[in-house]
Design a protein around this motif. Structure first.
Motif, PDB file in Angstrom:
ATOM      1  N   MET A  45     -52.979  12.007  -8.557  1.00  0.00           N
ATOM      2  CA  MET A  45     -53.241  10.898  -9.250  1.00  0.00           C
ATOM      3  C   MET A  45     -53.875  11.262 -10.947  1.00  0.00           C
ATOM      4  SD  MET A  45     -51.812   8.608  -7.942  1.00  0.00           S
ATOM      5  CE  MET A  45     -52.243   7.173  -9.061  1.00  0.00           C
ATOM      6  N   ALA A  46     -54.705  12.117 -10.916  1.00  0.00           N
ATOM      7  CA  ALA A  46     -55.390  12.605 -12.129  1.00  0.00           C
ATOM      8  C   ALA A  46     -54.337  13.144 -13.122  1.00  0.00           C
ATOM      9  CB  ALA A  46     -56.422  13.551 -12.117  1.00  0.00           C
ATOM     10  N   ARG A  80     -50.414  11.791 -17.973  1.00  0.00           N
ATOM     11  CA  ARG A  80     -49.280  11.646 -18.631  1.00  0.00           C
ATOM     12  C   ARG A  80     -48.742  10.009 -19.056  1.00  0.00           C
ATOM     13  NH1 ARG A  80     -45.790  16.443 -15.637  1.00  0.00           N
ATOM     14  NH2 ARG A  80     -47.236  17.941 -15.557  1.00  0.00           N
ATOM     15  N   ILE A  81     -49.652   9.384 -18.613  1.00  0.00           N
ATOM     16  CA  ILE A  81     -49.264   7.782 -19.127  1.00  0.00           C
ATOM     17  C   ILE A  81     -49.324   7.933 -20.720  1.00  0.00           C
ATOM     18  CG2 ILE A  81     -50.313   5.521 -18.909  1.00  0.00           C
ATOM     19  CD1 ILE A  81     -50.985   5.916 -16.276  1.00  0.00           C
ATOM     20  N   ARG A  82     -48.304   7.170 -21.166  1.00  0.00           N
ATOM     21  CA  ARG A  82     -48.564   6.882 -22.519  1.00  0.00           C
ATOM     22  C   ARG A  82     -49.743   6.359 -23.179  1.00  0.00           C
ATOM     23  NH1 ARG A  82     -42.092   5.064 -22.907  1.00  0.00           N
ATOM     24  NH2 ARG A  82     -41.305   6.881 -21.609  1.00  0.00           N
ATOM     25  N   ASP A 133     -42.460   3.455 -19.515  1.00  0.00           N
ATOM     26  CA  ASP A 133     -43.247   4.356 -18.745  1.00  0.00           C
ATOM     27  C   ASP A 133     -43.072   3.995 -17.378  1.00  0.00           C
ATOM     28  OD1 ASP A 133     -45.144   6.406 -18.117  1.00  0.00           O
ATOM     29  OD2 ASP A 133     -46.867   5.850 -19.337  1.00  0.00           O
ATOM     30  N   LEU A 134     -42.053   4.213 -16.618  1.00  0.00           N
ATOM     31  CA  LEU A 134     -41.935   3.623 -15.282  1.00  0.00           C
ATOM     32  C   LEU A 134     -42.610   4.364 -14.449  1.00  0.00           C
ATOM     33  CD1 LEU A 134     -38.110   3.131 -15.665  1.00  0.00           C
ATOM     34  CD2 LEU A 134     -39.853   1.491 -15.934  1.00  0.00           C
ATOM     35  N   TYR A 135     -42.583   5.780 -14.426  1.00  0.00           N
ATOM     36  CA  TYR A 135     -42.805   6.738 -13.176  1.00  0.00           C
ATOM     37  C   TYR A 135     -44.281   6.570 -13.117  1.00  0.00           C
ATOM     38  CZ  TYR A 135     -38.149   8.540 -13.648  1.00  0.00           C
ATOM     39  OH  TYR A 135     -36.650   8.627 -13.761  1.00  0.00           O
ATOM     40  N   SER A 192     -46.695   4.296 -10.789  1.00  0.00           N
ATOM     41  CA  SER A 192     -47.340   4.765  -9.577  1.00  0.00           C
ATOM     42  C   SER A 192     -48.933   4.236  -9.610  1.00  0.00           C
ATOM     43  CB  SER A 192     -47.379   6.153  -9.687  1.00  0.00           C
ATOM     44  OG  SER A 192     -48.032   6.838 -10.741  1.00  0.00           O
ATOM     45  N   TRP A 193     -49.480   4.320 -10.879  1.00  0.00           N
ATOM     46  CA  TRP A 193     -50.815   3.674 -11.134  1.00  0.00           C
ATOM     47  C   TRP A 193     -51.052   2.169 -10.892  1.00  0.00           C
ATOM     48  CZ3 TRP A 193     -55.683   4.782 -11.543  1.00  0.00           C
ATOM     49  CH2 TRP A 193     -56.280   6.226 -11.315  1.00  0.00           C
TER      50      TRP A 193
END
Length: 566
Positions: A390-391, A396-398, A420-422, A426-427
């Motif tokens: 998760m970290a 990698r989140i924009r 930013d779908l992935y 997930s977050w």
């Protein structure tokens, strides 16, 4: 899958005005005139998949496709025919299909019958029907065509060779659309109920595809024809073809539903031993998904994995696998397990069984499949590994070019994958789990994949259905026992992330959420004071607590809540 892990990318979509302004060529003349030469439309940049439906395409619902193709690796061409059968839902006088302009169309007929006049308007076939059909009637057409499919950056076909120099072909078209290799109604809102596929390839090559293998025919010209049949609804981009001198590696698997089914990995000859060595882990991935999201949806067809010359894709019942048996192939990160297979398998539930009718809800594919990876790590490796994943995802989140990941406006595939779908998706699910608590979250997850009582569906072995973000929100709220619209509105419908602000004056700590557009956001948060953690409810998006003067205060110490500046 839905998910784009291959080397392919979508080209910019053409403007509708450009499409309509393009030249029109009539391919069928009156009977008293000489037959024209087959018309080849000018090659144009391929359009993205989906987007708003034309009225002429909204007028019918596909029920069956029958695709017959001869594949020629020597010159990278295909030739064959596609028969489409559909139910009329609105009055229609023309049948409109999508097909890439690289192909030559030689004839369009009523299956087994008379020719049908047609026009080509760039990437579409406009087929004139003998009369205006009414709702409830049936319509059918057979399109004969041939050509060289696109390859490389804008192509669906990956032509390669094995280590021994044998042809090796893989097909993946999620972002550019199935019309890149066969005539189709290229929109996610219409899935055929079933499909037949017949592929002729030079012997001894093997042609692997979706569904069950019904037979293999040896032909007099040194080729073989492989007949596959998909008995359940399938999305257009989930249809695939893989050709190579494959060696099948098969294990038996007993589903949580009690069915015994074969799981087959079609591997290159030089990789068959490694494929067999990976099968126990792959079967454990399957068991994990069944435990969390219900029985594997396509048990009466098959579960298969096929080695491909591109990285990966979630084709229904036949996962494309090009990770080279490496854990870090998917994201340059060692997940502690084969992440490529584990991710793509998740799309059998999230994408193939449950499919949004528009690309604007693509996060329901990618966010779920991505979040199932830390969940797998948590159950099979340990909590520390899950938090590590998760970290990595959070990093990698924009932070620029932010866009809502579930806009309400219709989208095409190119627009959807610009979001930013992935990682963000997930977050969002990780934070939803925190709000709901594990018991309710995992109950919701299982109900999403395996509704009880069962919902109506076309096949008694698959709960294939369309679903949207609003459907998930309704299920989450019902399971939680309180309306979660505030959560979905901020995290999914807005571009900016909420910000948690802390003001500390002496012994007073004031916390408040600043949500985009001033929206309500009563998100609770864990607060750790001198090593002791408690959950702080924030009704109205605000809370105050008293702490010792020199106390150490840490917000969200276990990293549950997605927020700006995190």
């Amino acid at each position: 899958m839905t998910h784009r892990l291959s080397v392919l990318r979508a080209a910019p979509a053409l403007l509708l005005a450009t499409t309509l302004a393009a030249g029109i060529a009539v391919a069928q003349q009156p009977a008293n005139q000489p037959a024209p030469q087959p018309y080849q439309a000018p090659v144009q940049p391929i359009e993205a998949s989906g987007g708003p439906l034309l009225p002429e395409q909204a007028a019918y619902d596909v029920t069956f496709y029958d695709l017959t193709l001869r594949v020629s690796p020597a010159d990278s061409t295909i030739a064959g025919a596609l028969a489409v059968y559909a139910r009329v839902v609105l009055p229609m006088s023309r049948l409109v299909l999508d097909l890439d302009t690289v192909f030559t169309v030689t004839a369009i007929t009523v299956p087994g019958g008379a020719p049908l006049p047609f026009e080509r308007r760039v990437g579409r076939l406009w087929i004139t029907l003998p009369r205006t059909l009414q709702p409830g009637e049936r319509v059918a057409a057979r399109v004969e065509y041939h050509g060289r499919p696109r390859t490389g950056a804008f192509g669906p076909f990956s032509w390669s060779h094995t280590a021994a120099g044998q042809p090796w072909l893989g097909v993946a078209v999620e972002t550019i659309g199935a019309d890149a290799w066969w005539p189709v109604k290229d929109n996610p809102s219409d899935e055929t109920d079933s499909m037949a596929l017949h592929f002729t390839v030079p012997a001894p090559l093997v042609a692997v595809s979706n569904g069950r293998l019904r037979g293999i025919r040896d032909n007099a010209d040194g080729t073989r024809t492989y007949d596959w049949f998909v008995s359940m609804p399938i999305n257009n981009y989930g249809v695939t073809l893989d050709v190579a001198p494959y060696v099948p590696v098969t294990e038996r698997y007993v589903s949580v539903a009690g069915d015994t089914m074969a799981v087959t990995f079609w591997a290159l000859p030089e990789d068959s031993a490694r494929a067999r060595g990976h099968m126990p882990e792959f079967l454990d991935h399957l068991r994990f998904y069944e435990e969390l999201a219900g029985p594997y949806p396509f048990r009466s067809d098959k579960y298969g994995i096929v080695e491909t010359p591109f990285l990966g894709m979630e084709h229904q019942t036949l996962i494309a696998y090009g990770a080279g048996f490496r854990n870090d192939a998917m994201a340059r990160y060692d997940w502690g397990f084969d992440a490529l297979h584990q991710h793509e398998l998740g799309h059998e539930w999230f994408g193939n069984m449950i499919t949004p009718p528009d690309w604007n809800d693509l996060w329901l594919h990618e966010g779920f499949a991505q979040y199932m990876q830390p969940l797998y790590a948590e159950r099979r490796i340990g909590l520390a590994k899950a938090r590590d994943i998760m970290a990595m995802a959070r990093s990698r989140i924009r932070t620029t070019n932010l866009q809502a990941i579930a806009p309400r406006e219709p989208q095409n595939s190119r627009q959807a994958y610009a979001r930013d779908l992935y990682w963000r998706g997930s977050w969002v699910l990780h934070s939803l789990r925190y709000v709901m608590g594990d018991q309710r979250f995992f109950a919701m997850l299982h109900q999403w994949g395996d509704p009880q009582p069962p919902i109506p569906f076309t096949n008694d072995r698959c709960r294939c259905r369309f679903a949207t973000t609003d459907d998930l929100m309704a299920l989450a709220s019902r399971t939680f026992g309180s309306d979660l619209a505030w959560f979905f509105e901020v995290y999914l419908r807005q571009a900016e992330l909420p910000r948690l602000v802390m003001d500390r004056q002496g012994t007073t700590v004031d916390l408040r959420w600043e949500a985009p557009a001033g929206l309500p956001f009563p998100m609770p948060v864990d607060v750790q004071v001198d090593g002791r953690t408690r959950r702080l409810e924030m009704p109205g998006g605000h809370a105050t607590l008293t702490v010792p003067v020199r106390a150490t205060v840490e917000l969200d110490p276990d990293a549950w809540v997605l927020r700006a500046g995190q």
